[in-house]
Write a protein that holds these residues in place. Structure first.
Motif, mmCIF file in Angstrom:
data_model
loop_
_atom_site.group_PDB
_atom_site.id
_atom_site.type_symbol
_atom_site.label_atom_id
_atom_site.label_comp_id
_atom_site.label_asym_id
_atom_site.label_seq_id
_atom_site.Cartn_x
_atom_site.Cartn_y
_atom_site.Cartn_z
ATOM 1 N N CYS A 165 66.055 62.605 4.064
ATOM 2 C CA CYS A 165 67.365 63.209 4.335
ATOM 3 C C CYS A 165 67.261 64.716 4.520
ATOM 4 O O CYS A 165 68.062 65.306 5.249
ATOM 5 N N LEU A 166 66.274 65.338 3.891
ATOM 6 C CA LEU A 166 66.022 66.762 4.133
ATOM 7 C C LEU A 166 65.616 66.990 5.586
ATOM 8 O O LEU A 166 66.107 67.914 6.244
ATOM 9 N N VAL A 167 64.753 66.127 6.095
ATOM 10 C CA VAL A 167 64.314 66.238 7.487
ATOM 11 C C VAL A 167 65.489 65.983 8.440
ATOM 12 O O VAL A 167 65.677 66.705 9.434
ATOM 13 N N LEU A 168 66.290 64.962 8.153
ATOM 14 C CA LEU A 168 67.436 64.644 9.012
ATOM 15 C C LEU A 168 68.440 65.794 9.040
ATOM 16 O O LEU A 168 68.984 66.128 10.105
ATOM 17 N N SER A 169 68.694 66.399 7.892
ATOM 18 C CA SER A 169 69.643 67.511 7.835
ATOM 19 C C SER A 169 69.102 68.733 8.570
ATOM 20 O O SER A 169 69.835 69.437 9.264
ATOM 21 N N TRP A 170 67.812 68.991 8.413
ATOM 22 C CA TRP A 170 67.207 70.149 9.085
ATOM 23 C C TRP A 170 67.302 70.000 10.601
ATOM 24 O O TRP A 170 67.531 70.981 11.317
ATOM 25 N N ASN A 171 67.124 68.779 11.101
ATOM 26 C CA ASN A 171 67.103 68.545 12.545
ATOM 27 C C ASN A 171 68.479 68.298 13.142
ATOM 28 O O ASN A 171 68.599 68.174 14.368
ATOM 29 N N GLU A 172 69.503 68.192 12.320
ATOM 30 C CA GLU A 172 70.851 67.896 12.821
ATOM 31 C C GLU A 172 71.359 69.038 13.697
ATOM 32 O O GLU A 172 71.371 70.203 13.297
ATOM 33 N N ALA A 173 71.777 68.691 14.908
ATOM 34 C CA ALA A 173 72.231 69.714 15.851
ATOM 35 C C ALA A 173 73.702 69.561 16.218
ATOM 36 O O ALA A 173 74.397 70.558 16.428
ATOM 37 N N PHE A 174 74.197 68.328 16.293
ATOM 38 C CA PHE A 174 75.561 68.103 16.794
ATOM 39 C C PHE A 174 76.592 68.845 15.949
ATOM 40 O O PHE A 174 77.410 69.615 16.468
ATOM 41 N N TRP A 175 76.558 68.615 14.638
ATOM 42 C CA TRP A 175 77.561 69.240 13.774
ATOM 43 C C TRP A 175 77.338 70.742 13.672
ATOM 44 O O TRP A 175 78.298 71.518 13.575
ATOM 45 N N ALA A 176 76.095 71.173 13.694
ATOM 46 C CA ALA A 176 75.814 72.605 13.609
ATOM 47 C C ALA A 176 76.354 73.356 14.826
ATOM 48 O O ALA A 176 76.829 74.489 14.715
ATOM 49 N N LEU A 177 76.313 72.725 15.981
ATOM 50 C CA LEU A 177 76.784 73.385 17.194
ATOM 51 C C LEU A 177 78.297 73.374 17.315
ATOM 52 O O LEU A 177 78.868 74.207 18.028
ATOM 53 N N ASN A 178 78.966 72.443 16.628
ATOM 54 C CA ASN A 178 80.416 72.300 16.782
ATOM 55 C C ASN A 178 81.235 72.864 15.625
ATOM 56 O O ASN A 178 82.426 73.133 15.799
ATOM 57 N N LEU A 179 80.620 73.027 14.464
ATOM 58 C CA LEU A 179 81.388 73.480 13.303
ATOM 59 C C LEU A 179 81.084 74.920 12.902
ATOM 60 O O LEU A 179 81.868 75.524 12.161
ATOM 61 N N VAL A 180 79.960 75.454 13.319
ATOM 62 C CA VAL A 180 79.599 76.820 12.916
ATOM 63 C C VAL A 180 79.164 77.616 14.132
ATOM 64 O O VAL A 180 78.917 77.061 15.200
ATOM 65 N N SER A 181 79.074 78.938 13.928
ATOM 66 C CA SER A 181 78.588 79.806 15.002
ATOM 67 C C SER A 181 77.580 80.788 14.420
ATOM 68 O O SER A 181 76.658 80.373 13.730
ATOM 69 N N ALA A 182 77.791 82.076 14.630
ATOM 70 C CA ALA A 182 76.764 83.042 14.230
ATOM 71 C C ALA A 182 76.656 83.199 12.717
ATOM 72 O O ALA A 182 75.561 83.302 12.167
ATOM 73 N N LYS A 183 77.777 83.195 12.019
ATOM 74 C CA LYS A 183 77.768 83.489 10.588
ATOM 75 C C LYS A 183 76.999 82.453 9.784
ATOM 76 O O LYS A 183 76.196 82.792 8.908
ATOM 77 N N ALA A 184 77.262 81.184 10.036
ATOM 78 C CA ALA A 184 76.629 80.103 9.276
ATOM 79 C C ALA A 184 75.751 79.233 10.168
ATOM 80 O O ALA A 184 75.477 78.092 9.837
ATOM 81 N N GLY A 185 75.324 79.766 11.288
ATOM 82 C CA GLY A 185 74.532 78.989 12.236
ATOM 83 C C GLY A 185 73.172 78.600 11.677
ATOM 84 O O GLY A 185 72.549 79.353 10.935
ATOM 85 N N THR A 186 72.729 77.413 12.024
ATOM 86 C CA THR A 186 71.403 76.949 11.629
ATOM 87 C C THR A 186 70.427 77.200 12.778
ATOM 88 O O THR A 186 70.785 77.786 13.804
ATOM 89 N N LEU A 187 69.215 76.726 12.626
ATOM 90 C CA LEU A 187 68.206 76.940 13.668
ATOM 91 C C LEU A 187 68.574 76.216 14.963
ATOM 92 O O LEU A 187 68.156 76.638 16.044
ATOM 93 N N ALA A 188 69.345 75.134 14.857
ATOM 94 C CA ALA A 188 69.825 74.472 16.080
ATOM 95 C C ALA A 188 70.731 75.405 16.871
ATOM 96 O O ALA A 188 70.703 75.423 18.111
ATOM 97 N N THR A 189 71.541 76.189 16.172
ATOM 98 C CA THR A 189 72.398 77.174 16.827
ATOM 99 C C THR A 189 71.558 78.272 17.478
ATOM 100 O O THR A 189 71.877 78.755 18.569
ATOM 101 N N LEU A 190 70.494 78.671 16.799
ATOM 102 C CA LEU A 190 69.597 79.691 17.354
ATOM 103 C C LEU A 190 69.009 79.227 18.678
ATOM 104 O O LEU A 190 68.991 79.985 19.660
ATOM 105 N N ILE A 191 68.552 77.987 18.737
ATOM 106 C CA ILE A 191 67.925 77.476 19.958
ATOM 107 C C ILE A 191 68.929 77.440 21.105
ATOM 108 O O ILE A 191 68.598 77.756 22.260
ATOM 109 N N SER A 192 70.173 77.067 20.807
ATOM 110 C CA SER A 192 71.185 76.952 21.864
ATOM 111 C C SER A 192 71.501 78.292 22.514
ATOM 112 O O SER A 192 72.029 78.328 23.629
ATOM 113 N N GLN A 193 71.206 79.390 21.853
ATOM 114 C CA GLN A 193 71.504 80.708 22.408
ATOM 115 C C GLN A 193 70.638 81.040 23.621
ATOM 116 O O GLN A 193 70.969 81.950 24.378
#
Length: 273
Positions: free
Chosen positions: A201-229
């Motif tokens: 579940c740690l791996v699944l959460s780390w790789n999760e992109a859908f929710w990270a791209l739709n619920l957060v932006s720069a302030k709480a962005g994860t590495l998935a958000t970084l890649i999308s930039q």
């Protein structure tokens, strides 16, 4: 009986072909990360070139990689711990205190993973917006926990079912109550299952992109958000995108390599008796 040499050769060739097919994208990503933008789009592709660290420097300068990595770490570890705190007692009750509805509940929980995440996007987005939790690590941690909870309950349920009932009956005869039984008997005997469940579940959460791209932006962005930039209307910056992707997956790839035994065990619980 001696194995057929031809069969051995074909099996070896097939194994190498499958391995190359699976690891080629990762290898190509690694090479592209050390190219310039012109080298990255060169036709034909360049296999021999002078490597550069410019892309990694640019990613850190432009996007603050450490901030996104910290957010990914907080949400991944936080959702895993929270999920285990909920899933462990839930799976315990289902494994040792079954009712006629237990199987139905387990199947219902598993069926929720079959629904496309986009189907729940609008209500979850509205709830987060109403609660003032958009672009927050708290909202993302909660969503990650709920997303992984069915898998965690199923894995721990299967792990608990492997514990002989005679051990629990002996503990009850010695006067153990539910909490004592769960803490001093069930938990120590299921450490492997808990570790496998947590790692997966740690791996699944780390790789999760859908929710990270739709619920957060720069302030709480994860590495998935970084890649999308690094995808813009002007096009894709392939070299910088590869560098950002490599920096995003490197920690979890290394972590998964060292914990692969536990991950495989967790994925195959109950498959072989």
């Amino acid at each position: 009986m001696q194995p057929n040499p031809l069969f051995t050769v074909l099996r070896t060739f097939g194994a190498w072909a499958a391995a190359l097919l699976l690891f080629f994208p990762l290898g190509w990503l690694f090479l592209t990360a050390f190219k310039t933008e012109l080298q990255a789009i060169h036709v034909p592709p360049l296999f021999i070139f002078e490597p550069t660290m410019e892309n990694f420097t640019e990613v850190q300068r432009r996007s603050d990689y450490l901030l996104y990595a910290r957010n990914s770490l907080i949400t991944s570890v936080g959702s895993t711990i929270l999920g285990l705190l909920i899933a462990a007692p839930a799976a315990y009750s289902m494994a040792f205190f079954r009712t006629k509805r237990t199987r139905d509940i387990l199947m219902w929980m598993l069926s929720t993973k079959m629904m496309p995440a986009v189907g729940a996007l609008v209500p979850i987005y509205v709830l987060a917006q109403t609660a003032g939790m958009l672009d927050s690590l708290t909202a993302l941690t909660i969503v990650f926990t709920l997303s992984n909870l069915p898998i965690m309950v199923w894995m721990l349920y299967t792990s608990y079912k492997d514990i002989p009932n005679e051990i629990l009956e002996a503990a009850r005869m010695d006067g153990a109550n539910l909490w004592t039984e769960f803490r001093h008997v069930v938990m120590p005997l299921s450490v492997g299952g808990l570790a496998s469940c947590g790692l997966l579940c740690l791996v699944l959460s780390w790789n999760e992109a859908f929710w990270a791209l739709n619920l957060v932006s720069a302030k709480a962005g994860t590495l998935a958000t970084l890649i999308s930039q690094y995808s813009s209307p002007e096009g894709l910056f392939w070299a910088k995108l590869s560098a950002a992707s490599l920096m995003a997956i490197a920690p979890i790839v290394v972590f998964g390599w060292f914990s692969q035994k536990q991950l495989v065990q967790g994925l195959t619980f109950g498959a072989v008796k």
